[in-house]
Design a protein around this motif. Structure first.
Motif, short mmCIF file in Angstrom:
data_model
loop_
_atom_site.label_atom_id
_atom_site.label_comp_id
_atom_site.label_asym_id
_atom_site.label_seq_id
_atom_site.Cartn_x
_atom_site.Cartn_y
_atom_site.Cartn_z
N CYS A 52 0.82 -1.21 0.00
CA CYS A 52 0.00 0.00 0.00
C CYS A 52 0.85 1.27 0.00
N LEU B 163 -8.07 -2.28 -3.12
CA LEU B 163 -8.08 -0.93 -2.57
C LEU B 163 -7.54 0.09 -3.58
N PHE C 11 -7.52 -6.49 5.48
CA PHE C 11 -8.20 -5.63 4.52
C PHE C 11 -8.76 -4.39 5.22
N ALA D 180 -7.62 -0.59 4.45
CA ALA D 180 -8.62 0.35 3.95
C ALA D 180 -8.59 1.65 4.75
N SER E 141 -5.53 3.54 3.75
CA SER E 141 -5.65 4.13 2.41
C SER E 141 -6.41 5.44 2.47
N CYS E 142 -7.41 5.53 3.33
CA CYS E 142 -8.13 6.80 3.53
C CYS E 142 -7.18 7.85 4.11
#
Length: 340
Positions: free
Chosen positions: A138, A170, A318, A322, A325-326
């Protein structure tokens, strides 16, 4: 052993290896073709090759033949060769020409998000190896980063596949989110491209999002993303050293975890491609070969993956990825707003 016996031995080994070679090659080539179709370009060649390898498991005879003939070798050695050749995609001269601001931003983003991704994953009770794989995927450059650090981490195929799947899902989702945000952010096209390059997971994701802001957005996204890709080698080296120390403590002083020396080849390839004046066509051929080999390695992983393990352990990593990632998108927005 005589010369003829040695030759016969090599021929025998190659024939035994041929099923795995052919099956993974076909998966990689088909994945590349599928990645050129509308809608599948965001998924990408490597992830599609992985999915095709997983589909091979539906045919038991082919799966057994591939596993027995050398998919482990392909997942290991072809991966290293592919990452070395992928260095030819990284133009160091272009990065330096554009100044150090983008590289400084990339170092900041990767450092912060690596630590945050790993810490949150551990808070969600994700095991150390999977947490590190997901954090690198990521934070740096998607599937290539997952594969690049899998060796020093001694990751299992199931862990690598799960991390790649998380990054792919994602990355695709946040590409669509960022494209949707373009009209409301009031960024210049170059600023928007920089944000995409600093926040999205795969090169394909950054290019797709940056492309929605025109050529200026595309160029800025590529430069920002390649600045993060450059950090794959030092991060892999640091992880190798950390894992070596962990292993030494666990095994009473034995330093048994290898440092990923093939990352030196990645940097050397970058330097050669950047400064020796090789033709664009030749460099393009080397990069295509890199993706072909990486696709074969991904297919080999897919053939060996254990679906039960993924089903049992996929939700927590996950969820943590997530959330991160935000945060990464918000952090990239703040960096671009204040420094670009």
């Amino acid at each position: 052993m005589g010369k003829q016996e040695q030759q016969a031995n090599w021929i025998g080994r190659f024939r035994a290896f041929l099923p795995a070679l052919v099956i993974t090659l076909l998966c990689s080539l088909l994945g590349k073709e599928l990645a050129g179709l509308p809608g599948l370009s965001l998924v990408g060649h490597l992830v599609l090759a992985l999915l095709l390898g997983m589909l091979v498991q539906l045919v038991r005879a082919i799966k057994a033949s591939a596993r027995a003939s050398g998919t482990g070798f392909i997942a290991n050695k072809f991966l290293r060769a592919g990452i070395i050749l992928l260095g030819f995609k990284l133009n160091l001269a272009l990065l330096l020409h554009e100044g150090l601001k983008g590289l400084e931003a990339a170092v900041f983003m990767v450092t912060v998000m690596l630590v945050l991704n790993y810490a949150l994953a551990r808070l969600f009770k994700v095991d150390h190896t999977l947490a590190m794989l997901t954090a690198c995927g990521c934070s740096i450059c998607g599937a290539a980063a997952v594969m690049g650090v899998s060796a020093p981490l001694k990751a299992k195929a199931d862990q690598s596949v799960l991390a790649v799947a998380i990054v792919a899902i994602l990355g695709t989702l946040f590409t669509l989110v960022e494209v949707g945000l373009l009209p409301v952010l009031h960024f210049t096209n170059a600023q928007f491209g920089t944000m995409a390059g600093l926040s999205l997971h795969e090169i394909a994701h950054a290019v797709a999002a940056g492309g929605s802001a025109g050529q200026a957005g595309t160029d800025s996204a590529i430069i920002a993303k390649l600045s993060r890709v450059l950090l794959l080698a030092p991060v892999a080296l640091i992880i190798g050293l950390i894992e070596m120390r962990r292993s030494a403590k666990a095994e009473g002083g034995k330093l048994s975890v290898p440092i990923p020396y093939f990352m030196g080849g990645f940097i050397l390839a970058s330097a050669v491609g950047s400064y020796l004046g090789l033709s664009a066509d030749f460099l393009g051929t080397l990069v295509n070969l890199a993706y072909l080999l990486l696709g074969m390695a991904m297919a080999a992983l897919g053939i060996n993956v254990n679906f039960d393990v993924i089903a049992k352990s996929g939700a927590r990593p996950f969820a943590s990825a997530a959330i991160c990632s935000c945060i990464m998108l918000a952090l990239a927005y703040a960096v671009v707003s204040h420094f670009f």
